[in-house]
Design a protein around this motif. Structure first.
Motif, mmCIF file in Angstrom:
data_model
loop_
_atom_site.group_PDB
_atom_site.id
_atom_site.type_symbol
_atom_site.label_atom_id
_atom_site.label_comp_id
_atom_site.label_asym_id
_atom_site.label_seq_id
_atom_site.Cartn_x
_atom_site.Cartn_y
_atom_site.Cartn_z
ATOM 1 N N SER A 170 0.197 5.793 -6.732
ATOM 2 C CA SER A 170 -0.184 4.429 -7.137
ATOM 3 C C SER A 170 0.383 4.047 -8.516
ATOM 4 N N ILE B 184 -2.678 5.885 3.711
ATOM 5 C CA ILE B 184 -1.875 5.120 2.962
ATOM 6 C C ILE B 184 -2.823 3.844 2.153
ATOM 7 N N LYS C 172 0.980 -1.145 0.051
ATOM 8 C CA LYS C 172 -0.208 0.068 -0.124
ATOM 9 C C LYS C 172 0.634 1.323 0.098
ATOM 10 N N PRO C 173 0.700 2.286 -0.672
ATOM 11 C CA PRO C 173 -0.623 2.580 -1.265
ATOM 12 C C PRO C 173 -0.953 2.293 -2.799
ATOM 13 N N ALA D 299 -1.828 10.574 -4.146
ATOM 14 C CA ALA D 299 -2.090 9.184 -3.971
ATOM 15 C C ALA D 299 -2.017 8.683 -5.505
#
Lengths: 219, 219
Positions: free
Chosen positions: B176, A169, A141-142, B172
């Motif tokens: 990712s 996260i 993660k993330p 984020a």
């Protein structure tokens, strides 16, 4: 939304473990000459798997870790856990009312630790084989990988899954996997629940729940 | 790390626009009977593309939006922008010193607005055709898609890209996508820069920079 499955983060969602875990990490880091507080551990390492945690520690330390660091840290953690270890309030009752709804755990922690904890809580029967650990993965993660693995293991489309996460996260991982995400603020390490919920909203969670009774209204 | 490319979020990184944009959105929402403050807009909508913003407004409003809502909101935004509109301090100088390093914009805002703003700032020549907008995409940030599109457009591996982001949702998305991410706290809407940096660290950014001079040390 009526989810086709629920995917739980473990620490801070099922196990009320983050206070103890982050205190222990602070002790382990301070012991190798990197003075670190509990609050700094919560901020900088919480939610990451061991591989990423180690990368971050090494970056801060400026040299490689003692080869026995993880073993020493685990021994210290086992001692601390022996002092007492509880599930998050409301988690056992929530699991009891799920009936046959498919569910899984998607956690950054190690499989041994998750299995030991579920046994101690008497909750292992809720998950069967559906415990997915990102420990040992380079991309924890993330990144969405662990959530996608859990959905695949359950045979459910990610978009049909409700994910429950306490860390930003972890929430980012579940969002990137395309799930509906509940930002959960019910564990003992979360001091200011409203502020924590605001932070999770900024990461993009779809709902915020201060306790499991509020999650029950969504599932 | 010497990055092979830099990918910039736009609002809050190149354009110092978030104060005005979120004040305008607060006005537009209040005008349709959903009283909303500037602070709530920053918390609940900032960083999302229009499609997701609209979904979130509808969920809160409990009914569909007036059909002319986006047009009305854009007209209001144009009026506000005419009052004055600046780049983030340090952004033009930072772009000037990049030399031939490939760079792109990956933004949730509309292509028209980004083009208009770059023209006004005299910065359009820095990006050529490499402006990627997630407006019109169903999956905006925090999904990694827009960052992956930008890397592909530049012909650079995501892991070789440095992404600069001010919002947790954008951070984020870039994480990712597998990029190295700078959490940037230099725009005018960020009141408590240390607290904002802490929040971005919790989302998992690799570095925090309070101003462009600190980004320059990384690239």
């Amino acid at each position: 939304m009526i989810p086709a499955a629920i995917i739980f983060d473990f620490d801070g969602v099922i196990a009320d473990s983050e206070v103890r875990a982050n205190r222990t990490l602070a002790e382990s880091l301070t012991a190798i000459g990197l003075p670190t507080t509990y609050e700094e551990c919560l901020r900088d390492y919480c939610g990451h798997n061991w591989q990423e945690t180690e990368r971050r520690i090494v970056a801060r330390l400026g040299r490689s870790l003692p080869t026995d660091f993880r073993a020493q840290h685990r021994a210290r953690a086992r001692e601390r856990f022996a002092e007492g270890f509880s599930p998050v309030p409301g988690a056992p009752a929530f699991l009891d009312r799920l009936g046959t709804l498919p569910r899984a755990i998607a956690s950054s922690s190690s499989p041994d630790y998750i299995a030991m904890s579920l046994d101690r809580f008497g909750l292992a029967h809720h998950f069967g084989g559906h415990v997915y650990s990102a420990d040992g993965w380079d991309r924890g993660k993330p990144f969405p990988d662990i959530y996608l693995a859990a959905a695949k293991g359950l045979g459910v489309e990610p978009a049909q899954c409700l994910a429950i996460e306490d860390s930003p996260i972890g929430a980012a991982a579940a969002i990137s996997a395309g799930m509906i995400v509940v930002g959960f603020c019910g564990a003992g390490h979360i001091v200011d629940r409203a502020a924590h919920g605001d932070m999770l909203r900024r990461v993009g969670v779809h709902h915020v729940a201060l306790r499991f009774e509020e999650v029950a209204a969504l599932a």
